[in-house]
Enzyme design. Structure first.
Site, PDB file in Angstrom:
ATOM      1  N   TYR A 142      41.129  47.604  45.233  1.00  0.00           N
ATOM      2  CA  TYR A 142      42.024  46.595  44.797  1.00  0.00           C
ATOM      3  C   TYR A 142      42.337  47.001  43.213  1.00  0.00           C
ATOM      4  CZ  TYR A 142      37.785  44.611  43.324  1.00  0.00           C
ATOM      5  OH  TYR A 142      36.448  44.143  42.724  1.00  0.00           O
ATOM      6  N   GLY A 143      41.622  47.930  42.689  1.00  0.00           N
ATOM      7  CA  GLY A 143      41.767  48.154  41.216  1.00  0.00           C
ATOM      8  C   GLY A 143      41.879  49.738  40.726  1.00  0.00           C
ATOM      9  N   THR A 144      41.100  50.376  40.044  1.00  0.00           N
ATOM     10  CA  THR A 144      41.020  51.526  39.525  1.00  0.00           C
ATOM     11  C   THR A 144      41.109  52.819  40.584  1.00  0.00           C
ATOM     12  OG1 THR A 144      38.972  51.679  38.767  1.00  0.00           O
ATOM     13  CG2 THR A 144      40.341  50.786  37.239  1.00  0.00           C
ATOM     14  N   LEU A 145      40.650  52.405  41.627  1.00  0.00           N
ATOM     15  CA  LEU A 145      40.475  53.281  42.898  1.00  0.00           C
ATOM     16  C   LEU A 145      41.915  53.748  43.505  1.00  0.00           C
ATOM     17  CD1 LEU A 145      37.095  52.616  44.304  1.00  0.00           C
ATOM     18  CD2 LEU A 145      37.649  54.548  43.153  1.00  0.00           C
ATOM     19  N   GLU A 159      30.916  51.544  40.685  1.00  0.00           N
ATOM     20  CA  GLU A 159      30.979  50.142  40.720  1.00  0.00           C
ATOM     21  C   GLU A 159      29.680  49.605  40.171  1.00  0.00           C
ATOM     22  OE1 GLU A 159      33.620  48.724  41.228  1.00  0.00           O
ATOM     23  OE2 GLU A 159      34.899  49.698  42.348  1.00  0.00           O
TER      24      GLU A 159
END
Length: 128
Positions: free
Chosen positions: A7-10, A73
């Site tokens: 949901y983010g930087t990946l 993470e």
């Protein structure tokens, strides 16, 4: 093989997408329950919440890629001071409903900014 909700930087086009290079994209537009926050450290945090949605993508990864995600993470199984908990959570799309690994922030800090709409990419575009 493992399904992981990103949901983010990946996500595709984001700063850490190279961490999952070689992963198979299974769903490009999907969501899960939660509230998304800007940590103000360059990445978002998903906090458990039954009333809101967080949008992202689902990738199929092997054990090696999953370990790379765990390192990014700051997650280590069995450790008490992880930044995120790694949980299996229901993910939905227009066609599918399935379960995937999701990284949930353990402790929301006061400085975090609520991301209205639950989409990290849209939020970053609006900030520019």
């Amino acid at each position: 093989m493992h399904l992981v909700f990103c949901y983010g930087t990946l996500r595709l086009g984001e700063s850490n997408h190279s961490v999952i290079k070689g992963a198979a994209l299974k769903e490009s537009f999907c969501w899960t329950k939660g509230q998304l926050y800007d940590t103000q450290d360059g990445y978002p945090a998903l906090v458990q919440n039954e009333e809101h949605k967080v949008y992202g993508e689902v990738y199929e990864v092997d054990d090696q890629l999953l370990e790379r995600i765990n390192i990014l993470e700051g997650y280590q199984e069995g450790r008490d001071h992880n930044l995120y908990d790694r949980v299996i959570q229901e993910i939905k799309s227009a066609q599918w409903s399935f379960e995937a690994i999701t990284y949930i922030m353990r402790n929301r800090e006061e400085r975090f900014i609520k991301i209205q709409g639950g989409d990290w990419i849209d939020y970053r575009k609006d900030k520019r």
